[in-house]
Design an enzyme around this catalytic site. Structure first.
Site, mmCIF file in Angstrom:
data_model
loop_
_atom_site.group_PDB
_atom_site.id
_atom_site.type_symbol
_atom_site.label_atom_id
_atom_site.label_comp_id
_atom_site.label_asym_id
_atom_site.label_seq_id
_atom_site.Cartn_x
_atom_site.Cartn_y
_atom_site.Cartn_z
ATOM 1 N N ASP A 274 57.220 172.820 -12.640
ATOM 2 C CA ASP A 274 58.120 171.670 -12.638
ATOM 3 C C ASP A 274 59.160 171.930 -11.547
ATOM 4 O O ASP A 274 59.319 173.058 -11.065
ATOM 5 C CB ASP A 274 58.766 171.451 -14.008
ATOM 6 C CG ASP A 274 59.301 170.022 -14.149
ATOM 7 O OD1 ASP A 274 59.450 169.330 -13.116
ATOM 8 O OD2 ASP A 274 59.584 169.598 -15.289
HETATM 9 C C1 BGC Z 1 60.439 166.402 -14.163
HETATM 10 C C2 BGC Z 1 58.976 166.239 -13.904
HETATM 11 C C3 BGC Z 1 58.759 165.513 -12.621
HETATM 12 C C4 BGC Z 1 59.432 166.264 -11.511
HETATM 13 C C5 BGC Z 1 59.234 165.634 -10.153
HETATM 14 C C6 BGC Z 1 61.166 166.964 -12.969
HETATM 15 O O1 BGC Z 1 62.521 166.843 -13.148
HETATM 16 O O2 BGC Z 1 60.646 167.212 -15.287
HETATM 17 O O3 BGC Z 1 58.385 165.547 -14.981
HETATM 18 O O4 BGC Z 1 57.391 165.339 -12.385
HETATM 19 O O5 BGC Z 1 60.803 166.325 -11.783
HETATM 20 O O6 BGC Z 1 59.965 164.486 -10.014
#
Ligand code: BGC
Length: 751
Positions: A274
């Site tokens: 993530d």
């Molecule tokens: C989120 C993810 C997301 C990623 C990219 C993160 O803050 O937890 O679900 O895909 O950002 O935007």
């Protein structure tokens, strides 16, 4: 070689690409190479030709395009991440965008679909497949090779601000729909991600909280959702989560990434962190992390307190490989996984390019279909003295309708954060509360006004709107009208949990809510002849007024056609068929976790196996509306149940459903199982379901196959699924609390 074999050989060679043809694909030229093997072979050949720097470049992103962080990015790429390619070897770059409920990129005309939780309320794998395909079509048109839309974290904590992005509280429902969605996406040549692996079930302190959970609990609850999602969907990417699990960060957790995901489930794709969730080089690389996101921001800076913006997979990983603390074979494996995934899912040979256009008519038509099939009719009572329930509304019989609150005059609500989708024509209403750490997002009402759609259904009725800020005025108007329809909203977003499932008021969400919604509904309920509440929300809501209103329609975040769908459902042009994928409790105090602590970093899964409805069943707590519940404008009867098992312990349940009413409708028939006593299992678990569409009077024999694995328990001593011998009670009914459910017993022997 026969002519047919020759053609097959040529096809394989083409699939394998030039100039790598023979060397890469190898094998016996007489036998066709299956696509997985072919992808592995081509990837291996490429890896063998790459320099260390080229390999390192493939295992981390170069920033966050939509935040203007890092880069440079190709023209037209504005998603969440980007991995450059290696032109000399014909390796294309991979642009990725969030796609929870549609493509999260502004100003590109992407379709805002109903939320993922809404999709789960359809219980419909075919619809989930189409949902995945729809988002993939749009991702590809916009130049994105990967969609980050596969949230399946279970609703252990329904106040989680991301509940709308996930698929509810049941592992089998979530996993099955997730796999269907992944299959739909990848069939359109876009790599799908499943996330957030794992036990990332609340937003409070999400980067520092430690989910403490025993092996059996994780395997039978959240990891089961992932297991089904990974095995049946074969997503190209699994995104590891921000939190720690049993003391180790998820993105450097060998148990999760190596033992379970790779060794047990045979995952061949990419483990992707993530965004900013990776905190190490050697530990993460050795545990099984294959791709760091957003990776190396170069000279860009980001000022979010507490965010670990260090890139551990660029120069630091190169140094570790040079020093031997991460073997070159492991780096090769990371790159191999990335390339085989790109090849396998068609983005290598047919890379998407930005700048395509989106068919908004097709997008809108699909969004409407999902909204219609995901709404859940929670209550439909009869006004005193009347013969029929208040819904569906009979347009010719209405001379006055009062519509109240929820900005129903202009639009429908959506969720925020990376799971949001920017509105095509600008927001109907925008609030702007506390931004989440990564995303400055505001509550968004799409321009799909329920008021206009309702007025269009009842052209002869006087339709008036009250914005809800004056409860007395709304209640007085409701007293004069044939029917009052109150819209209630609950906004949520990534990065912040709800403090309560109470409908937000001006103290709980001052940026988006200027009045007390519960007080408004209560006031209208005391005066109106008929009062209907329509909910637009991401998590369950409490309804202290539930006994005083005639009808409640759960519309979730219904997407860009939400207003139309709500009117279609209220007036009976569409018969509601959704069922709750999540329990609606009566009060916050009924939740397993009394409060979400802001200070205690230990998130103890002390309820064990009692996730969701299992908790309410075991504790004998009456929910407001149970898991699986949802009404229709017709009624269904169940009869003639039988259950049988084969030697492997797979069970087949059959029963007949009849539509007893005068309208066509769809029923989602659910099958639960009660396991033999003494295993420490909750009273029942969902093991299968089928959606049947029936004309008035029509009957259908329904057969639900229940694989033995779904009747098994996790043996934490031997680390295997175990089918226990004994008597299994199979239950077929219309919800998890159907008092008329049918039962049949089968006896299984231990495996
Ligand atoms: C989120 C993810 C997301 C990623 C990219 C993160 O803050 O937890 O679900 O895909 O950002 O935007």
């Amino acid at each position: 070689m026969s002519r047919k074999q020759n053609i097959r050989w040529i096809a394989t060679a083409i699939a394998c690409g030039v100039p790598l043809v023979v060397a890469a694909c190898g094998g016996n030229s007489d036998s066709p190479v299956d696509p997985d093997t072919a992808a592995d072979q081509r990837a291996a050949s490429l890896v063998a030709q790459m320099t260390t720097d080229e390999k390192i470049g493939m295992v981390h992103g170069t920033g966050v395009p939509n935040q203007g962080l890092g880069g440079p990015f190709p023209t037209g790429v504005a998603g969440a991440g980007y991995i450059p390619g290696v032109p000399r070897l014909g390796i294309p770059g991979v642009a990725m965008a969030d796609s929870s409920g549609g493509v999260n990129v502004a100003n590109v005309g992407a379709t805002a679909l109903p939320s993922t939780l809404a999709l789960a309320a359809s219980w419909d794998p075919q619809l989930a497949n189409a949902y995945g395909a729809r988002t993939a079509t749009e991702l590809r048109a916009l130049g994105y090779a990967e969609g980050l839309g596969g949230g399946v974290n279970l609703a252990r904590e329904p106040r989680d601000g991301r509940t709308f992005e996930f698929m509810g509280e049941d592992p089998v429902l979530s996993g099955t729909l997730s796999a269907a969605r992944t299959n739909g996406t990848q069939a359109e040549k876009v790599i799908a991600t499943i996330k957030h692996f794992a036990m990332n079930d609340q937003e409070t302190n999400r980067s520092t909280s430690n989910s403490i959970i025993d092996e059996r609990t994780m395997r039978e609850t959240e990891l089961l959702a992932f297991e089904i999602g990974v095995k049946q969907g074969q997503p190209g990417s699994v995104m590891c989560s921000y939190n720690l699990v049993n003391g180790t960060h998820a993105c450097e957790n060998p148990y999760l990434l190596t033992t379970v995901l790779q060794n047990e489930w045979g995952f061949k794709g990419v483990v992707q962190s993530d965004w900013f969730a990776n905190h190490s080089t050697v530990a993460a690389a050795l545990a099984g992390l294959d791709e760091e996101e957003p990776g190396d921001l170069g000279s860009a800076t980001i000022n979010v307190p507490g965010l670990d913006v260090t890139s551990y997979f660029s120069s630091a990983l190169k140094a570790a490989v040079t020093a031997g603390s991460v073997p070159m074979s492991r780096l090769n494996d990371m790159v191999q996984r990335k390339l085989r995934t790109m090849i396998r899912h068609g983005v290598f040979d047919s890379p998407p390019t930005p700048g395509g256009s989106i068919d908004q008519m097709a997008g809108n038509a699909f969004a409407l279909q999902v909204a219609q099939q995901s709404a859940v009719l929670l209550k439909n009572a009869t006004q005193s003295g009347a013969q029929q329930p208040v819904l569906p509304l009979n347009a010719p019989g209405l001379s006055s309708i009062v519509v109240i609150g929820g900005h129903a005059d202009v639009g429908v609500l959506s969720g925020g954060g990376s799971g949001g989708v920017p509105a095509i024509n600008g927001n109907a209403v925008t609030g702007c509360p506390q931004p989440s750490p990564l995303y400055t997002s505001c509550a968004t009402w799409y321009k799909s006004a329920p008021l206009a759609a309702i007025a269009a259904k009842a052209p002869n009725a006087k339709v008036t709107y009250f914005d809800g800020t004056d409860a007395n005025a709304a209640a007085s108007a409701a007293a004069q009208a044939d029917v009052a329809i109150v819209f209630a909203t609950q906004w949520e977003q990534e990065g912040v949990d709800l403090t309560s499932l109470r409908l937000p008021d001006n103290t709980m969400d001052p940026s988006n809510q200027s009045y007390d919604q519960n007080a408004l509904i209560a006031a209208v309920a005391t005066t109106a002849k008929r009062v209907i509440v329509v909910l637009e929300n991401g998590s369950p809501v409490l309804m202290p007024w539930a006994g005083n209103v005639h009808a409640v329609l759960e519309a979730w975040y219904p997407g860009v056609q939400g207003g139309q769908a709500i009117a279609d459902l209220l007036f009976g042009d569409v018969n509601p068929s959704g069922k709750l994928p999540i329990t609606f409790p009566q009060q916050d105090a009924d939740l397993p976790q009394p409060v979400i602590s802001a200070t205690d970093m230990s998130v103890n899964y002390s309820e064990g196996l009692l996730m969701g409805y299992r908790w309410y069943d075991a504790k004998q707590i009456q929910p407001l509306f149970p898991f699986g519940f949802g009404l229709s404008y017709t009624t269904f009867s169940y009869s003639g149940m039988s259950a049988s098992a084969n030697r492997a312990g797979n069970v087949t349940v059959t029963f007949t459903i009849q539509n007893k009413g005068s309208l066509a409708g769809a029923e989602i028939a659910q099958v639960y199982a009660t396991l033999p006593a003494g295993l420490g299992e909750p009273p029942k678990r969902l093991v299968g379901w089928q959606k049947v569409i029936l004309q008035p009077g029509q009957s259908q024999l329904v057969g639900v196959s229940v694989p033995a694995m779904l009747l098994s328990t996790w043996d934490a001593t031997n680390h295997v699924w175990k089918l226990n011998g004994g008597a299994y009670q199979m239950i077929a009914g219309t919800s998890s609390r159907d008092t008329n459910a049918l039962t049949a017993s089968v006896s299984l022997s231990s495996h």
